[in-house]
Design an enzyme around this catalytic site. Structure first.
Site, PDB file in Angstrom:
ATOM      1  N   CYS A  58     -57.333 -14.162  58.745  1.00 61.84           N
ATOM      2  CA  CYS A  58     -56.121 -14.097  57.916  1.00 61.84           C
ATOM      3  C   CYS A  58     -56.491 -14.461  56.481  1.00 61.84           C
ATOM      4  CB  CYS A  58     -55.075 -15.080  58.440  1.00 61.84           C
ATOM      5  SG  CYS A  58     -53.624 -15.174  57.377  1.00 61.84           S
ATOM      6  N   CYS A  90     -47.531 -12.646  61.185  1.00 59.36           N
ATOM      7  CA  CYS A  90     -47.945 -13.210  59.909  1.00 59.36           C
ATOM      8  C   CYS A  90     -47.754 -12.170  58.805  1.00 59.36           C
ATOM      9  CB  CYS A  90     -49.406 -13.630  59.988  1.00 59.36           C
ATOM     10  SG  CYS A  90     -50.072 -14.115  58.391  1.00 59.36           S
ATOM     11  N   LYS A  98     -37.818 -50.005  37.969  1.00 58.82           N
ATOM     12  CA  LYS A  98     -38.962 -49.091  37.950  1.00 58.82           C
ATOM     13  C   LYS A  98     -38.770 -48.198  36.731  1.00 58.82           C
ATOM     14  CE  LYS A  98     -41.610 -45.952  40.873  1.00 58.82           C
ATOM     15  NZ  LYS A  98     -41.789 -44.870  39.924  1.00 58.82           N
ATOM     16  N   LYS A 101     -36.188 -46.167  45.464  1.00 62.78           N
ATOM     17  CA  LYS A 101     -35.767 -45.146  44.506  1.00 62.78           C
ATOM     18  C   LYS A 101     -34.245 -44.993  44.496  1.00 62.78           C
ATOM     19  CE  LYS A 101     -38.675 -42.869  42.739  1.00 62.78           C
ATOM     20  NZ  LYS A 101     -39.684 -41.906  43.102  1.00 62.78           N
ATOM     21  N   CYS A 104     -51.445 -11.120  57.430  1.00 63.55           N
ATOM     22  CA  CYS A 104     -52.490 -10.404  58.175  1.00 63.55           C
ATOM     23  C   CYS A 104     -51.947  -9.655  59.374  1.00 63.55           C
ATOM     24  CB  CYS A 104     -53.597 -11.368  58.610  1.00 63.55           C
ATOM     25  SG  CYS A 104     -53.103 -12.462  59.950  1.00 63.55           S
ATOM     26  N   CYS A 157     -49.623 -18.597  62.265  1.00 66.45           N
ATOM     27  CA  CYS A 157     -50.371 -17.353  62.363  1.00 66.45           C
ATOM     28  C   CYS A 157     -51.570 -17.594  63.276  1.00 66.45           C
ATOM     29  CB  CYS A 157     -50.830 -16.964  60.966  1.00 66.45           C
ATOM     30  SG  CYS A 157     -52.177 -15.782  60.959  1.00 66.45           S
ATOM     31  N   TYR A 191     -46.050 -55.126  33.476  1.00 62.95           N
ATOM     32  CA  TYR A 191     -45.569 -55.570  34.786  1.00 62.95           C
ATOM     33  C   TYR A 191     -46.688 -55.869  35.788  1.00 62.95           C
ATOM     34  CZ  TYR A 191     -45.992 -50.486  35.506  1.00 62.95           C
ATOM     35  OH  TYR A 191     -46.439 -49.202  35.533  1.00 62.95           O
ATOM     36  N   ASP A 239     -39.238 -45.295  34.131  1.00 61.13           N
ATOM     37  CA  ASP A 239     -39.656 -43.896  34.274  1.00 61.13           C
ATOM     38  C   ASP A 239     -40.430 -43.462  33.029  1.00 61.13           C
ATOM     39  OD1 ASP A 239     -39.980 -41.441  35.351  1.00 61.13           O
ATOM     40  OD2 ASP A 239     -37.888 -40.819  35.155  1.00 61.13           O
ATOM     41  N   GLU A 276     -37.620 -55.723  40.211  1.00 58.35           N
ATOM     42  CA  GLU A 276     -37.577 -55.379  38.787  1.00 58.35           C
ATOM     43  C   GLU A 276     -37.374 -53.876  38.641  1.00 58.35           C
ATOM     44  OE1 GLU A 276     -41.892 -55.352  37.144  1.00 58.35           O
ATOM     45  OE2 GLU A 276     -41.953 -56.534  38.976  1.00 58.35           O
TER      46      GLU A 276
HETATM   47  S1  IVH Z   1     -46.229 -51.973  39.933  1.00 55.73           S
HETATM   48  C1  IVH Z   1     -50.259 -51.705  42.267  1.00 55.73           C
HETATM   49  N1  IVH Z   1     -43.972 -52.114  38.618  1.00 55.73           N
HETATM   50  O1  IVH Z   1     -44.412 -46.540  39.123  1.00 55.73           O
HETATM   51  C2  IVH Z   1     -48.939 -51.180  41.834  1.00 55.73           C
HETATM   52  N2  IVH Z   1     -45.011 -49.995  38.762  1.00 55.73           N
HETATM   53  O2  IVH Z   1     -44.602 -44.901  41.492  1.00 55.73           O
HETATM   54  C3  IVH Z   1     -48.719 -51.289  40.384  1.00 55.73           C
HETATM   55  N3  IVH Z   1     -43.844 -48.221  37.563  1.00 55.73           N
HETATM   56  O3  IVH Z   1     -47.866 -46.005  38.912  1.00 55.73           O
HETATM   57  C4  IVH Z   1     -47.434 -50.730  39.966  1.00 55.73           C
HETATM   58  N4  IVH Z   1     -42.207 -49.451  36.795  1.00 55.73           N
HETATM   59  O4  IVH Z   1     -46.536 -46.251  36.721  1.00 55.73           O
HETATM   60  C5  IVH Z   1     -44.955 -51.311  39.030  1.00 55.73           C
HETATM   61  N5  IVH Z   1     -42.009 -52.423  37.432  1.00 55.73           N
HETATM   62  C6  IVH Z   1     -42.984 -51.623  37.855  1.00 55.73           C
HETATM   63  C7  IVH Z   1     -43.009 -50.245  37.536  1.00 55.73           C
HETATM   64  C8  IVH Z   1     -44.039 -49.462  38.016  1.00 55.73           C
HETATM   65  C9  IVH Z   1     -42.730 -48.240  36.820  1.00 55.73           C
HETATM   66  C10 IVH Z   1     -44.642 -47.006  37.823  1.00 55.73           C
HETATM   67  C11 IVH Z   1     -46.130 -47.172  37.698  1.00 55.73           C
HETATM   68  C12 IVH Z   1     -46.679 -46.719  39.029  1.00 55.73           C
HETATM   69  C13 IVH Z   1     -45.564 -45.874  39.540  1.00 55.73           C
HETATM   70  C14 IVH Z   1     -45.591 -45.749  41.051  1.00 55.73           C
END
Ligand code: IVH
Length: 707
Positions: A452, A428, A127, A323, A431, A446, A235, A129, A125
């Site tokens: 230091c 260094c 991610k 990512k 120091c 160092c 999510y 932002d 799914e």
């Molecule tokens: S699952 C236990 N699903 O990404 C893990 N996180 O880099 C629960 N985020 O802190 C997170 N989209 O704020 C999950 N589809 C998604 C997400 C997501 C964005 C964020 C979330 C998390 C951060 C980690």
């Protein structure tokens, strides 16, 4: 450029750099004043910074920054929200960048579970932002909303969350207690409109939708939040009084049925090929989604498997964030500077002409080490086709997510004629001690140790950090200030605990100083006294010994239990020989390098004296084996050997530790139990010789109630 050059004489480039410096300094002063409650500059000096900033902006209006201090009143409101301790920690995600990282993730998951290729399915799914939010429902009613904060404690933003249309006030047919987690974000269109509105009104504009969402949610006046078009995707979840579903995908369907928005690009994937296909598809749609995403999150679909996989300290084993590629920009490298760290590492830092990389203004980046600058890797092979990096160069800056920006490449056609190859310092810069590179170490260090000043300050900052002593109102800025204070100096950790007594003896008292009053001085001394009583693991971690991080400190504390036992053993131990050394390296998770670093530190006279001075000020609490003291294996030292058939070695170890056992890699007189699978060899024999109980895997499973 000097900070006091008259504004009328500044060139445009100098003005830009100066505005960046002022924004930094004012933000820092704001945090010190409002957040840490410990101002580090006088009111007059603060006003002078603001006045200079305003004068430069008046002369160069087009250089005014999106985060201009002239638009900000005081500090972020963070300290004024009440705190919420999350019932279940809010975690972050491990990152993957390359396709191989994703296949490795699947390999790791299956290895942990002992399952063959293709046996685990995943969801993929986007991610989002934005910023994560946890919503608590009790008997179907929204009772609390909290930001993530540091994962353990967040901010109570309930009133603000209630103004968001995507967040239902009531949910039907839900478990009595249900925490729903997801991301608050702002769409591109709403972000543009908000910035246009703000600009017309002469008020603050935001650098990107994420900042706009965070700034809008964290408003003290919920009516301001209401006027901002925030959205929410659900999510995930935290505490639940009953299960939501058996799989991730069904759980998302339930969330949708409760009235939450869930992302409709979520897909179920049978294997890594499918995961990578979904990633490519989502990346292709990225520009037209209308909101920012920075990658794809993969999660194990079967919730029972998720539960078996569990968590590492800050991330789940059952999910990973893939990512999108990093963002790049080109700019001028103004200078190469050296920072000296806690363990003496000389780290080269690039001072850059400020440039926006993926919505963030970057003016510093890492140059890693001297080989990297010279254009070769640790083995001497060329990197960047062997191109070196020089002050004055036109360089490419790279930023991936929250990772520290780095200088990735250099354009030789733009190199100034007089640019000289960088001569990495052999002493260094702080120091003057010799800086040496040990064989096989990419880093020059160092050798000044605690003489230091840079190492001493960094050690102090580490000492007061969150996972170490975490003293209220004594943060990095304050220890730095006290380090340079002649009347009431803190030069080593022990000095923190003698501060109150030394202040009492001083003619000029802390309470009469700039930035301190009667109450703030008393609060500081009280906060320090409160931390005299401190668990062993924190003390070991706080010492800042190279290679001994938080988890090694926990292992050591659990193994030795008390300061006396720990200190006695490492003092007696000699690197590479004897019983104490053998006992130390037998701790599962302790390597020889870590152990050697620990032992050497305790044998250095000056370091040792400094540690002893500290310890004489403290009341160190013993550490007992964790949790489940009623479990039959709590406090026991267990060794696994041979092949386990019902669970993998990693899983067996994690389970045993969760039940309060210590897991060791080798059999000794301290071993309580050996779990031997088929093929057990010398360890089983040694255990038998020592009269240690040996059981098979089935008996082990029965013992821990999993049989
Ligand atoms: S699952 C236990 N699903 O990404 C893990 N996180 O880099 C629960 N985020 O802190 C997170 N989209 O704020 C999950 N589809 C998604 C997400 C997501 C964005 C964020 C979330 C998390 C951060 C980690």
């Amino acid at each position: 450029m000097e900070a006091d050059k008259p504004v009328a004489e500044l060139t445009e480039a100098e003005a830009r750099a100066e505005l960046a410096r002022l924004a930094d300094e004012i933000a820092r002063a704001n945090t010190a004043y409002h957040h840490d409650d410990a101002p580090d500059i006088s009111d007059a000096a603060y006003d002078a910074l603001k006045a200079r900033n305003a004068a430069i902006e008046a002369r160069f209006p087009h250089l005014k920054r999106a985060d201009s201090p002239s638009e900000q009143v005081g500090a972020a409101p963070s300290e004024t929200f009440s705190k919420v301790t999350h019932a279940v920690r809010m975690l972050s995600l491990e990152n993957a960048f390359a396709d191989e990282d994703v296949t490795e993730f699947d390999d790791r998951v299956r290895k942990y579970l002992g399952l063959p290729a293709g046996a685990v399915t995943y969801t993929a799914e986007p991610k989002i932002d934005g910023l994560s939010l946890s919503l608590r429902y009790e008997d179907g009613k929204l009772v609390q909303a909290a930001t993530r904060g540091d994962g353990a404690v967040g901010e109570n933003v309930t009133a603000n969350a209630r103004t968001i249309d995507d967040i239902p006030e009531r949910v039907k047919n839900a478990p009595d207690i249900m925490e729903i987690r997801g991301e608050v974000y702002m769409s591109h269109a709403d972000f543009e409109a908000l910035n246009a509105r703000n600009e017309a009104a002469g008020s603050k504009t935001f650098a990107n939708p994420r900042n706009a969402a965070a700034g809008s949610l964290r408003q003290l006046d919920a009516e301001i939040t209401r006027s901002r078009p925030l959205r929410f995707f659900a999510y995930s979840w935290g505490e639940l009084s009953g299960p939501l579903a058996e799989t991730q995908i069904e759980a998302l369907e339930r969330l949708a049925a409760f009235g939450f928005q869930t992302n409709d690009l979520t897909r179920l994937c049978a294997d890594t090929d499918e995961m990578l296909k979904v990633y490519a598809d989502i990346e292709q749609r990225r520009a037209t989604l209308g909101y920012d995403i920075d990658g794809v999150v993969y999660k194990v679909n079967d919730l029972a498997l998720q539960a078996r996989l569990g968590f590492r300290s800050t991330t789940p084993r059952w999910a990973i964030a893939h990512k999108f590629p990093a963002e790049l920009a080109w700019t001028r490298l103004e200078a190469i500077e050296i920072q000296v760290g806690r363990t003496g590492a000389l780290s080269p830092v690039a001072r850059l002409s400020p440039v926006t990389v993926g919505g963030v203004v970057v003016s510093n980046a890492t140059l890693h080490n001297e080989d990297y600058i010279a254009g070769r890797d640790a083995k001497g092979a060329p990197i960047r086709d062997g191109k070196d990096i020089r002050a004055g160069d036109w360089v490419q800056v790279y930023r991936a997510g929250d990772v520290i920006p780095k200088v990735a490449d250099v354009d030789l056609t733009q190199r100034p004629k007089d640019a000289a190859a960088y001569d990495f310092p052999k002493t260094c810069p702080e120091c003057g001690s010799e800086a040496v590179r040990e064989a096989g170490d990419a880093v020059r260090r160092c050798t000044g140790g605690i003489i230091c000043p840079a190492q001493a300050v960094e050690k102090l900052k580490h000492f007061v950090s969150r996972a170490a002593f975490d003293i209220d109102s004594l943060g990095a800025k304050q220890v730095e200030m006290f380090y340079h204070d002649d009347l009431l100096p803190i030069r080593e950790p022990a000095d923190i605990f003698t501060l109150r007594a030394r202040d009492a003896d001083n003619v000029s008292k802390l309470k009469n100083r700039d930035g301190y009053g009667e109450r703030s001085a008393a609060n500081l001394f009280d906060a320090i006294d409160e931390r005299r009583n401190i668990p062993l693991n924190r003390v070991i971690f706080a010492l800042g010994i190279r290679h001994i991080g938080e988890s090694a400190a926990n292992l050591l504390a659990r193994h030795y239990g008390t300061w006396e036992a720990f200190e006695g053993a490492v003092t007696r131990a000699e690197v590479g020989q004897g019983d104490d050394w053998a006992d130390l390296v037998a701790i599962d998770g302790m390597g020889a390098v870590m152990a050697a670093s620990l032992v050497t530190t305790f044998h250095q006279e000056a370091e040792r004296a400094s540690i002893d001075r500290l310890v004489s000020e403290l009341d160190i609490q013993p550490v007992a084996p964790p949790a489940s003291s009623d479990s039959p294996v709590a406090g026991k030292t267990i060794v696994f050997t041979g092949t386990l058939e019902k669970m993998t070695r990693a899983e067996a170890k994690a389970r045993a530790e969760a039940l309060g056992a210590k897991v060791s890699g080798s059999v000794s007189a301290k071993t309580d139990l050996l779990v031997a699978g088929p093929g057990a060899g010398s360890k089983a024999k040694k255990a038998a010789d020592l009269g240690i109980e040996v059981i098979d895997e089935d008996a082990w499973l029965q013992l821990i109630g999993a049989g």
